[in-house]
Design an enzyme around this catalytic site. Structure first.
Site, PDB file in Angstrom:
ATOM      1  N   HIS A  35       0.828  -1.211   0.000  1.00 27.42           N
ATOM      2  CA  HIS A  35       0.000   0.000   0.000  1.00 27.42           C
ATOM      3  C   HIS A  35       0.865   1.266   0.000  1.00 27.42           C
ATOM      4  O   HIS A  35       0.471   2.299   0.542  1.00 27.42           O
ATOM      5  CB  HIS A  35      -0.991  -0.005   1.180  1.00 27.42           C
ATOM      6  CG  HIS A  35      -2.081  -1.018   1.002  1.00 27.42           C
ATOM      7  ND1 HIS A  35      -3.202  -0.773   0.244  1.00 27.42           N
ATOM      8  CD2 HIS A  35      -2.202  -2.291   1.447  1.00 27.42           C
ATOM      9  CE1 HIS A  35      -3.981  -1.853   0.243  1.00 27.42           C
ATOM     10  NE2 HIS A  35      -3.383  -2.797   0.964  1.00 27.42           N
ATOM     11  N   GLY A 122      -7.491 -13.759  -8.272  1.00 31.13           N
ATOM     12  CA  GLY A 122      -8.102 -12.967  -7.196  1.00 31.13           C
ATOM     13  C   GLY A 122      -7.602 -13.300  -5.805  1.00 31.13           C
ATOM     14  O   GLY A 122      -8.331 -13.152  -4.828  1.00 31.13           O
ATOM     15  N   LEU A 125      -2.057 -12.303  -5.906  1.00 33.35           N
ATOM     16  CA  LEU A 125      -0.789 -12.628  -6.571  1.00 33.35           C
ATOM     17  C   LEU A 125      -0.715 -12.026  -7.970  1.00 33.35           C
ATOM     18  O   LEU A 125       0.076 -12.447  -8.811  1.00 33.35           O
ATOM     19  CB  LEU A 125      -0.594 -14.152  -6.639  1.00 33.35           C
ATOM     20  CG  LEU A 125      -0.565 -14.862  -5.291  1.00 33.35           C
ATOM     21  CD1 LEU A 125      -0.342 -16.348  -5.474  1.00 33.35           C
ATOM     22  CD2 LEU A 125       0.508 -14.275  -4.387  1.00 33.35           C
ATOM     23  N   SER A 126      -1.594 -11.048  -8.234  1.00 32.51           N
ATOM     24  CA  SER A 126      -1.504 -10.278  -9.475  1.00 32.51           C
ATOM     25  C   SER A 126      -1.899 -11.027 -10.727  1.00 32.51           C
ATOM     26  O   SER A 126      -1.251 -10.910 -11.769  1.00 32.51           O
ATOM     27  CB  SER A 126      -0.063  -9.822  -9.677  1.00 32.51           C
ATOM     28  OG  SER A 126       0.043  -8.503  -9.420  1.00 32.51           O
ATOM     29  N   SER A 127      -2.977 -11.772 -10.623  1.00 32.49           N
ATOM     30  CA  SER A 127      -3.473 -12.448 -11.832  1.00 32.49           C
ATOM     31  C   SER A 127      -3.884 -11.410 -12.881  1.00 32.49           C
ATOM     32  O   SER A 127      -3.711 -11.644 -14.080  1.00 32.49           O
ATOM     33  CB  SER A 127      -4.650 -13.361 -11.485  1.00 32.49           C
ATOM     34  OG  SER A 127      -5.631 -12.659 -10.764  1.00 32.49           O
ATOM     35  N   SER A 128      -4.393 -10.266 -12.452  1.00 39.87           N
ATOM     36  CA  SER A 128      -4.847  -9.248 -13.419  1.00 39.87           C
ATOM     37  C   SER A 128      -3.675  -8.685 -14.206  1.00 39.87           C
ATOM     38  O   SER A 128      -3.731  -8.588 -15.432  1.00 39.87           O
ATOM     39  CB  SER A 128      -5.546  -8.085 -12.717  1.00 39.87           C
ATOM     40  OG  SER A 128      -6.518  -8.545 -11.865  1.00 39.87           O
ATOM     41  N   GLU A 161      -6.476  -1.066 -16.443  1.00 33.01           N
ATOM     42  CA  GLU A 161      -7.146  -1.531 -15.222  1.00 33.01           C
ATOM     43  C   GLU A 161      -7.820  -0.366 -14.482  1.00 33.01           C
ATOM     44  O   GLU A 161      -8.940  -0.491 -13.994  1.00 33.01           O
ATOM     45  CB  GLU A 161      -6.132  -2.241 -14.306  1.00 33.01           C
ATOM     46  CG  GLU A 161      -6.812  -2.880 -13.119  1.00 33.01           C
ATOM     47  CD  GLU A 161      -6.085  -4.082 -12.544  1.00 33.01           C
ATOM     48  OE1 GLU A 161      -5.164  -4.607 -13.206  1.00 33.01           O
ATOM     49  OE2 GLU A 161      -6.451  -4.496 -11.431  1.00 33.01           O
ATOM     50  N   ASP A 173       2.095  -3.967  -9.587  1.00 36.52           N
ATOM     51  CA  ASP A 173       1.892  -5.313 -10.135  1.00 36.52           C
ATOM     52  C   ASP A 173       2.377  -5.388 -11.583  1.00 36.52           C
ATOM     53  O   ASP A 173       3.078  -6.337 -11.970  1.00 36.52           O
ATOM     54  CB  ASP A 173       0.415  -5.699 -10.062  1.00 36.52           C
ATOM     55  CG  ASP A 173      -0.150  -5.577  -8.650  1.00 36.52           C
ATOM     56  OD1 ASP A 173       0.647  -5.396  -7.712  1.00 36.52           O
ATOM     57  OD2 ASP A 173      -1.372  -5.653  -8.497  1.00 36.52           O
TER      58      ASP A 173
END
Ligand code: GLA
Length: 383
Positions: A35, A122, A125-128, A161, A173
């Protein structure tokens, strides 16, 4: 079978095409600096050996067809209309990346593609980001566009995003996905985008992901609220972003500050300092200090930033009870999903088995233990 071969097989079986382009983009595990990215601060992630793979073949029209071998689902749309569903579905990511790269002046060709991933979806681990970056590389290769500077590509994916999918994530990410290097962490300044690699020697230090099994809840709304609280804190401290604040400034204003805003700011200021302490300890191979700093990060995320949950706290406590564990903390946005631990190399398996059995006995959820390695960043090539 290798992941790229599996993707190529899906392309052949589901869309009747032979692969001409292959791409891979990794997910990430953040070692420390949570963060802090949207406060223009410092982060130190690794790119993982968990990644998203595409096999693709260009088309002669504007149509995009993507078969997702993981979800067993076909997505089809036109590059002319770039439809937005607005529910965070795979299609929003695919269309969003095309929209964002279009702003860089790239003119696309349609493409048939198949994708598979072993990044848990989700879970923090930064799948997006892995999806966005891997897909961006496919679109660029299909268009035969000049390669883009990796950080520029990462920023374009973040914009997709933020402004198309609607998740106001920071830049960590996507940057981790493009800047990864084997056995190294990436110390990144999220304001200047300068970075250095820091050694993470796999023969001495193992990164173990611990998925609590607890679905992440309220991530979007709470995440956006934290962002607003940080902006408010920066405003009250008279700085552009919390990256420019220090504890002395914060203590001077503490009395006139709402208590919650104070704690949010304290987390960010101290977390930025911890990133440097951790990087130095890694360079010195002082893993005890690395572990202590990780534990402090978790405590701060729990108490000051309030993004943990009982499951994340429990799995980190159980991890720390293991003699092979240097330290453990939640990873990513929080509110469920994954934590990570740094463990003495060679002991990952016994560590994982002990944490899993203790956690599963005490939690309503089943954990999953996933040892990961710091791996190289995203890439694509033509077959
Ligand atoms: C999510 C976001 C990142 C970062 C982390 C918290 O993973 O996508 O940009 O803000 O949360 O460190």
């Amino acid at each position: 079978m290798e992941m790229t071969q599996k993707a190529a097989q899906f392309l052949r079986e589901k869309l009747g095409r032979e692969a001409e382009i292959l791409s891979r983009a990794p997910g990430r595990v953040n070692i420390i600096g949570e963060h802090t990215d949207y406060n223009d601060g410092f982060v130190m992630p690794i790119a993982t050996d968990l990644a998203t793979y595409f096999a693709a073949a260009p088309r002669d029209d504007d149509t995009v067809r993507v078969y997702c071998g993981t979800a067993r689902e076909l997505v089809e749309f036109s590059l002319k209309t770039l439809p937005r569903r607005g529910d965070g579905h795979l299609q929003d990511y695919l269309a969003g990346v095309a929209w964002s790269l279009g702003m860089e002046g790239i003119s696309f060709r349609g493409v048939d593609a198949a994708l598979i991933t072993d990044v848990p979806i989700g879970s923090g681990l930064s799948s997006s980001a892995a999806l966005e970056v891997s897909w961006a590389l496919v679109l660029m290769a299909a268009a035969e566009a000049e390669p883009m500077e990796p950080r520029k590509l990462a920023l374009a994916c973040q914009r997709a995003e933020n402004d198309f999918v609607g998740m106001k994530c920071g830049v960590m990410d996507q940057m981790a996905s493009v800047l990864g290097r084997r056995d190294q962490a990436i110390l990144l300044d999220c304001w200047t985008l300068d970075y250095q690699h820091v050694p993470l020697p796999a023969d001495r230090l193992a990164v173990v992901v611990m998925d609590t099994g607890k679905p992440r809840q309220l991530v979007d709304s709470e995440y956006n609220l934290r962002r607003q609280q940080c902006e408010k804190a920066a405003q009250l401290l008279g700085v552009r972003a919390l990256r420019d604040a220090d504890m002395e400034m914060l203590m001077e204003r503490a009395e006139n500050m709402d208590e919650v805003i104070f704690r949010r700011a304290r987390h960010v200021i101290c977390e930025n300092e911890r990133v440097f302490e951790c990087a130095q300890a890694l360079r010195d191979a002082d893993f005890q200090t690395v572990g202590r700093v990780l534990n402090e990060s978790h405590a701060s995320l729990k108490e000051d930033y309030e993004v943990s949950c009982p499951e994340l706290d429990l799995i980190c406590e159980l991890a720390r009870e293991q003699p092979s564990c240097y330290g453990a903390r939640l990873v990513g946005a929080g509110f469920g999903g994954c934590a990570m631990a740094l463990v003495r190399s060679g002991d990952e398996e016994s560590f994982g088995a002990a944490v899993k059995s203790a956690y599963d006995a005490r939690s309503a959820y089943q954990s999953r233990i996933i040892p990961v390695h710091a791996d190289s960043g995203a890439g694509s090539f033509r077959c």
